[in-house]
Design an enzyme around this catalytic site. Structure first.
Site, PDB file in Angstrom:
ATOM      1  N   TYR A 265      30.475  34.094   6.526  1.00  0.00           N
ATOM      2  CA  TYR A 265      31.825  34.636   6.715  1.00  0.00           C
ATOM      3  C   TYR A 265      32.006  35.914   5.895  1.00  0.00           C
ATOM      4  CZ  TYR A 265      37.006  34.489   6.832  1.00  0.00           C
ATOM      5  OH  TYR A 265      38.357  34.767   6.990  1.00  0.00           O
TER       6      TYR A 265
ATOM      7  N   HIS B 231      45.824  24.535  11.764  1.00  0.00           N
ATOM      8  CA  HIS B 231      45.200  23.360  12.374  1.00  0.00           C
ATOM      9  C   HIS B 231      45.211  22.211  11.359  1.00  0.00           C
ATOM     10  CE1 HIS B 231      42.483  20.808  14.475  1.00  0.00           C
ATOM     11  NE2 HIS B 231      42.428  21.653  15.492  1.00  0.00           N
TER      12      HIS B 231
ATOM     13  N   ALA C  48      41.174  42.265  11.197  1.00  0.00           N
ATOM     14  CA  ALA C  48      41.643  41.264  10.239  1.00  0.00           C
ATOM     15  C   ALA C  48      40.492  40.953   9.294  1.00  0.00           C
ATOM     16  CB  ALA C  48      42.095  40.007  10.976  1.00  0.00           C
TER      17      ALA C  48
ATOM     18  N   THR D 161      46.679  32.668   3.728  1.00  0.00           N
ATOM     19  CA  THR D 161      47.947  32.642   4.463  1.00  0.00           C
ATOM     20  C   THR D 161      48.169  31.228   4.998  1.00  0.00           C
ATOM     21  OG1 THR D 161      47.675  34.961   5.012  1.00  0.00           O
ATOM     22  CG2 THR D 161      49.143  33.695   6.427  1.00  0.00           C
TER      23      THR D 161
ATOM     24  N   ASN E  85      38.530  31.877  22.679  1.00  0.00           N
ATOM     25  CA  ASN E  85      37.625  30.883  23.287  1.00  0.00           C
ATOM     26  C   ASN E  85      37.957  29.462  22.832  1.00  0.00           C
ATOM     27  OD1 ASN E  85      36.730  30.839  20.686  1.00  0.00           O
ATOM     28  ND2 ASN E  85      34.570  31.123  21.159  1.00  0.00           N
TER      29      ASN E  85
ATOM     30  N   PHE F   9      46.011  30.353  14.483  1.00  0.00           N
ATOM     31  CA  PHE F   9      47.189  30.227  13.623  1.00  0.00           C
ATOM     32  C   PHE F   9      47.917  31.579  13.484  1.00  0.00           C
ATOM     33  CE2 PHE F   9      47.876  30.667   8.837  1.00  0.00           C
ATOM     34  CZ  PHE F   9      49.227  30.385   8.913  1.00  0.00           C
TER      35      PHE F   9
HETATM   36  P1  NAD Z   1      42.197  30.496  13.244  1.00  0.00           P
HETATM   37  O1  NAD Z   1      40.884  29.776  13.170  1.00  0.00           O
HETATM   38  O2  NAD Z   1      43.423  29.699  13.455  1.00  0.00           O
HETATM   39  O3  NAD Z   1      42.149  31.629  14.347  1.00  0.00           O
HETATM   40  C1  NAD Z   1      40.981  32.263  14.796  1.00  0.00           C
HETATM   41  C2  NAD Z   1      41.019  32.302  16.312  1.00  0.00           C
HETATM   42  O4  NAD Z   1      39.859  32.991  16.786  1.00  0.00           O
HETATM   43  C3  NAD Z   1      40.991  30.907  16.953  1.00  0.00           C
HETATM   44  O5  NAD Z   1      42.003  30.806  17.914  1.00  0.00           O
HETATM   45  C4  NAD Z   1      39.605  30.819  17.566  1.00  0.00           C
HETATM   46  O6  NAD Z   1      39.547  29.952  18.670  1.00  0.00           O
HETATM   47  C5  NAD Z   1      39.333  32.272  17.895  1.00  0.00           C
HETATM   48  N1  NAD Z   1      37.910  32.574  18.019  1.00  0.00           N
HETATM   49  C6  NAD Z   1      36.912  32.234  17.181  1.00  0.00           C
HETATM   50  N2  NAD Z   1      35.750  32.708  17.630  1.00  0.00           N
HETATM   51  C7  NAD Z   1      36.013  33.385  18.772  1.00  0.00           C
HETATM   52  C8  NAD Z   1      35.222  34.091  19.711  1.00  0.00           C
HETATM   53  N3  NAD Z   1      33.899  34.216  19.549  1.00  0.00           N
HETATM   54  N4  NAD Z   1      35.831  34.666  20.764  1.00  0.00           N
HETATM   55  C9  NAD Z   1      37.164  34.550  20.957  1.00  0.00           C
HETATM   56  N5  NAD Z   1      37.960  33.875  20.106  1.00  0.00           N
HETATM   57  C10 NAD Z   1      37.395  33.306  19.029  1.00  0.00           C
HETATM   58  O7  NAD Z   1      42.305  31.342  11.895  1.00  0.00           O
HETATM   59  P2  NAD Z   1      43.494  32.256  11.335  1.00  0.00           P
HETATM   60  O8  NAD Z   1      43.828  31.740  10.007  1.00  0.00           O
HETATM   61  O9  NAD Z   1      44.536  32.470  12.336  1.00  0.00           O
HETATM   62  O10 NAD Z   1      42.701  33.617  11.104  1.00  0.00           O
HETATM   63  C11 NAD Z   1      42.805  34.730  11.975  1.00  0.00           C
HETATM   64  C12 NAD Z   1      42.020  35.906  11.409  1.00  0.00           C
HETATM   65  O11 NAD Z   1      42.545  36.257  10.129  1.00  0.00           O
HETATM   66  C13 NAD Z   1      40.538  35.618  11.217  1.00  0.00           C
HETATM   67  O12 NAD Z   1      39.801  36.763  11.575  1.00  0.00           O
HETATM   68  C14 NAD Z   1      40.413  35.370   9.746  1.00  0.00           C
HETATM   69  O13 NAD Z   1      39.142  35.705   9.267  1.00  0.00           O
HETATM   70  C15 NAD Z   1      41.495  36.268   9.177  1.00  0.00           C
HETATM   71  N6  NAD Z   1      41.971  35.777   7.874  1.00  0.00           N
HETATM   72  C16 NAD Z   1      42.751  34.654   7.786  1.00  0.00           C
HETATM   73  C17 NAD Z   1      43.150  34.200   6.537  1.00  0.00           C
HETATM   74  C18 NAD Z   1      44.026  32.992   6.356  1.00  0.00           C
HETATM   75  O14 NAD Z   1      44.314  32.613   5.219  1.00  0.00           O
HETATM   76  N7  NAD Z   1      44.511  32.352   7.382  1.00  0.00           N
HETATM   77  C19 NAD Z   1      42.743  34.885   5.381  1.00  0.00           C
HETATM   78  C20 NAD Z   1      41.915  35.992   5.522  1.00  0.00           C
HETATM   79  C21 NAD Z   1      41.562  36.444   6.773  1.00  0.00           C
END
Ligand code: NAD
Ligand code: UDP
Length: 312
Positions: free
Chosen positions: A144, A180, A113, A174, A33, A12
């Site tokens: 986590y 998804h 992140a 966020t 992945n 995302f």
């Molecule tokens: P998301 O699940 O949409 O994105 C995470 C991505 O990482 C996915 O595309 C997934 O396929 C990939 N991934 C997971 N494990 C992997 C691996 N071993 N190797 C390669 N790719 C891998 O989540 P998001 O909301 O886009 O979050 C992105 C980052 O921001 C994350 O690190 C999350 O912890 C951090 N974050 C997000 C939020 C939020 O509210 N969205 C808040 C705090 C922190």
């Protein structure tokens, strides 16, 4: 032109970040992945000759030559990160070690992140960066929370021990297009339920609060952090300080979608934080950054996205 690696780039936030970095004239290598990411998030970028996709799990070493690394790979929604908790800790810790090792080898600047989850169920409110948090180390969210806390430790030790140029941002909830639809997070759940006319599931009594940041605002903050000079390490909170109860959010989604869905109350998951709001004083001072998109407007844009992707 910089060559920039984005891990988790098909997710995302990552897909918005890749798009923005390309727009600014950079070359982007996106590594993912597809654990929670989706091909359709990046399909519109694949024809760009400055965009390269590598299917790879960052728990294994990666050899590329880059100037900057944004380390976003990690499932972020409670449903997904609790699906395989051991893997969640592995991607946070082993993944960080691999990416830090890569940064050290090629002398790249690297941004982590991190998350508001490192504050756990906070006793201090709102949360400033100095607060060390209140995390249950053995609960269902620990894979986590503790994984991300350990990743921060690794970033700071690589900085002290190897003089690595690190940046750490702590992201608060966020939302926006490309979440998804089944990832179980509250904004996507409520919008999808409302659009399908299904019951809107509030966990607990809905009095728990969160602060919701629109993805474009967040990406702007992340890029500003990466652009700071060496030595500005953070951690820096990035989030929208507007605080809403989950019940207020449900009511707003009902109003904006004009749904006939009814609210139903379900049990509150274990260790669900009661309150969360970022103190963004540092982001304002150091990055000259603050969110600009009000919740209602961001929700409208997210509702439009789900309407078009769910074919409703
Ligand atoms: P998301 O699940 O949409 O994105 C995470 C991505 O990482 C996915 O595309 C997934 O396929 C990939 N991934 C997971 N494990 C992997 C691996 N071993 N190797 C390669 N790719 C891998 O989540 P998001 O909301 O886009 O979050 C992105 C980052 O921001 C994350 O690190 C999350 O912890 C951090 N974050 C997000 C939020 C939020 O509210 N969205 C808040 C705090 C922190
Ligand atoms: N939540 C809810 N209904 C849902 C999904 C989530 O009431 O269908 C609640 C959840 O219990 C939490 C808040 O909404 O209190 C935010 O949950 P989310 O999973 O989006 O993120 P968190 O901030 O808990 O990691």
């Amino acid at each position: 032109m910089k060559r920039i690696l984005v891990t988790g780039g098909a997710g995302f936030i990552g897909s918005h970040l890749c798009e923005r970095l390309l727009k600014e004239g950079n070359e982007v290598i996106c590594v993912d992945n597809f654990f929670t990411g989706q091909k359709r998030n990046i399909i519109h970028l694949l024809a760009n000759p400055y965009f390269e996709f590598i299917r790879h799990d960052i728990c294994f070493p990666l050899y590329v030559e880059v100037d900057e690394i944004y380390n976003l790979a990690c499932p972020a929604s409670p449903v997904h990160y609790q699906f395989d908790p051991v893997q969640t800790t592995k991607v946070s810790v082993s993944g960080a070690i691999n990416m830090l090792g890569l940064a050290k080898r090629v002398k790249a600047r690297i941004l982590q992140a991190s998350t508001s989850e490192i504050y756990g169920d906070p006793i201090v409110h709102p949360q400033p960066e100095e607060y060390w948090g209140n995390v249950n180390p053995i609960g269902p969210r620990a894979c986590y929370d503790e994984g991300k806390r350990c990743a921060e430790t690794l970033f700071f030790d690589y900085c002290r021990q190897h003089n690595l140029d690190i940046k750490v941002v702590r992201i608060f909830n966020t939302y926006g297009p490309r979440m998804h639809p089944n990832d179980g997070r509250v904004v996507s759940n409520f919008i999808v339920q409302a659009l399908k006319g299904e019951d809107i599931t509030i966990y607990g009594d809905g009095s728990q609060t969160r602060s919701f940041c629109f993805v474009d605002d967040l990406v702007e903050g992340i890029i500003k952090m990466m652009a700071t000079e060496k030595g500005v390490t953070g951690p820096i909170n990035l989030g929208n300080p507007g605080e809403f109860s989950i019940l207020e959010l449900a009511e707003m989604v009902i109003k904006l979608t004009k749904t006939k869905s009814k609210i139903v109350f379900k049990p509150l998951p274990k260790d669900d934080p009661k309150r969360r709001r970022p103190d963004i004083t540092k982001a304002k001072e150091i990055l000259d950054w603050q969110p600009t998109v009000p919740l209602e407007e961001g929700l409208k844009r997210t509702i439009e996205y789900f309407k078009s992707t769910l074919n409703l």
